[in-house]
Enzyme design. Sequence first.
Site, PDB file in Angstrom:
ATOM      1  N   TYR A 279      15.063  30.770  19.403  1.00 42.50           N
ATOM      2  CA  TYR A 279      14.226  29.592  19.192  1.00 42.50           C
ATOM      3  C   TYR A 279      13.962  28.885  20.514  1.00 42.50           C
ATOM      4  O   TYR A 279      14.765  28.951  21.443  1.00 42.50           O
ATOM      5  CB  TYR A 279      14.928  28.583  18.269  1.00 42.50           C
ATOM      6  CG  TYR A 279      15.215  29.064  16.876  1.00 42.50           C
ATOM      7  CD1 TYR A 279      14.302  28.854  15.843  1.00 42.50           C
ATOM      8  CD2 TYR A 279      16.414  29.701  16.578  1.00 42.50           C
ATOM      9  CE1 TYR A 279      14.578  29.274  14.549  1.00 42.50           C
ATOM     10  CE2 TYR A 279      16.692  30.131  15.286  1.00 42.50           C
ATOM     11  CZ  TYR A 279      15.774  29.912  14.281  1.00 42.50           C
ATOM     12  OH  TYR A 279      16.060  30.332  13.003  1.00 42.50           O
TER      13      TYR A 279
ATOM     14  N   ASP B 269      11.932  25.937   8.174  1.00 44.45           N
ATOM     15  CA  ASP B 269      11.668  24.579   7.705  1.00 44.45           C
ATOM     16  C   ASP B 269      10.191  24.239   7.925  1.00 44.45           C
ATOM     17  O   ASP B 269       9.545  24.792   8.829  1.00 44.45           O
ATOM     18  CB  ASP B 269      12.528  23.569   8.467  1.00 44.45           C
ATOM     19  CG  ASP B 269      14.003  23.679   8.112  1.00 44.45           C
ATOM     20  OD1 ASP B 269      14.312  24.196   7.027  1.00 44.45           O
ATOM     21  OD2 ASP B 269      14.841  23.243   8.936  1.00 44.45           O
TER      22      ASP B 269
END
Length: 303
Positions: free
Chosen positions: A66, A38
Amino acid sequence: MEGLVVVDKPAGWTSHDVVARSRRILRTRRIGHAGTLDPMATGVLVLGVGRGTRLLGHLALTGKVYEATVRLGVSTTTDDAEGEALAVADDAVAQAAAADQPRLAAAMAALTGEIDQVPSAVSAVKVDGVRAYARVRAGQDVVLAARRVTVSRFDLLARRGTDLDVAVACSSGTYVRALARDLGAALGCGAHLTALRRTSVGSFGLAGAVTLDTLAERGAAALRPLAGAVGALFPRRQVDADEAGAISHGRRLPPFGVPGLYGVFGPAGELLALAQDTAGAGRPLVVFTPPSTPGPAEIPIGF
């Protein structure tokens, strides 16, 4: 001009923005990316350059790691900081601040393992052939079906008031912003994602990544050569001249006897193909060396 390069994507850029910039830097249009980040996210984005684009669809990129920041007390239309804040209860922030460690740990544990996750309505999931985010932008109501994903790690690294710094290791198809949304729902206070950084995907990590500025400085020298990448990522099969001629023309070889994909290399160590044993033969899936002369007949495989 070919190979792989791992870019540390900057915030605010789409994955396509990174590809477009890399095309200008390397002066070639033949660049693609594996997976998508994103615009808000930063971190590992794998690019293929030249014939390296043919390798992208065969990379094992199922495991992703992440680091993220979840803000409790406010939900948004996109489950992240790019969306508009939704109405919340007057005491939502107070509830978020009051969420103690045992309650928080229990809520995060419930979102770990194999779970059924509903993707964000503004995700890239297709609904009747149209991306969900496109339908949302067109004013349509979108309700996506839950799907099974695996979250192998959802750990709290630090807490700063209502902001939670977390680490997430998950399978492909997992939305970290949906984890933030569901954590807020479990705590009864709402939540959204304010920062996301991908530290690794498959065997590619930040240690081997370069910024776009570094790519501009180093150019082709920043690329990981295709032969070296295939040799490091897949089992290596060395073949003789006759076998090299056969597979360079897309013909099959005797089986190699290893599961999954493997790289095929010629007598001089040159990369020839990516292959896999199926139906008793080594069959090329991607041929990297175009034939220059008529090839020999198929190599006998013993049946």
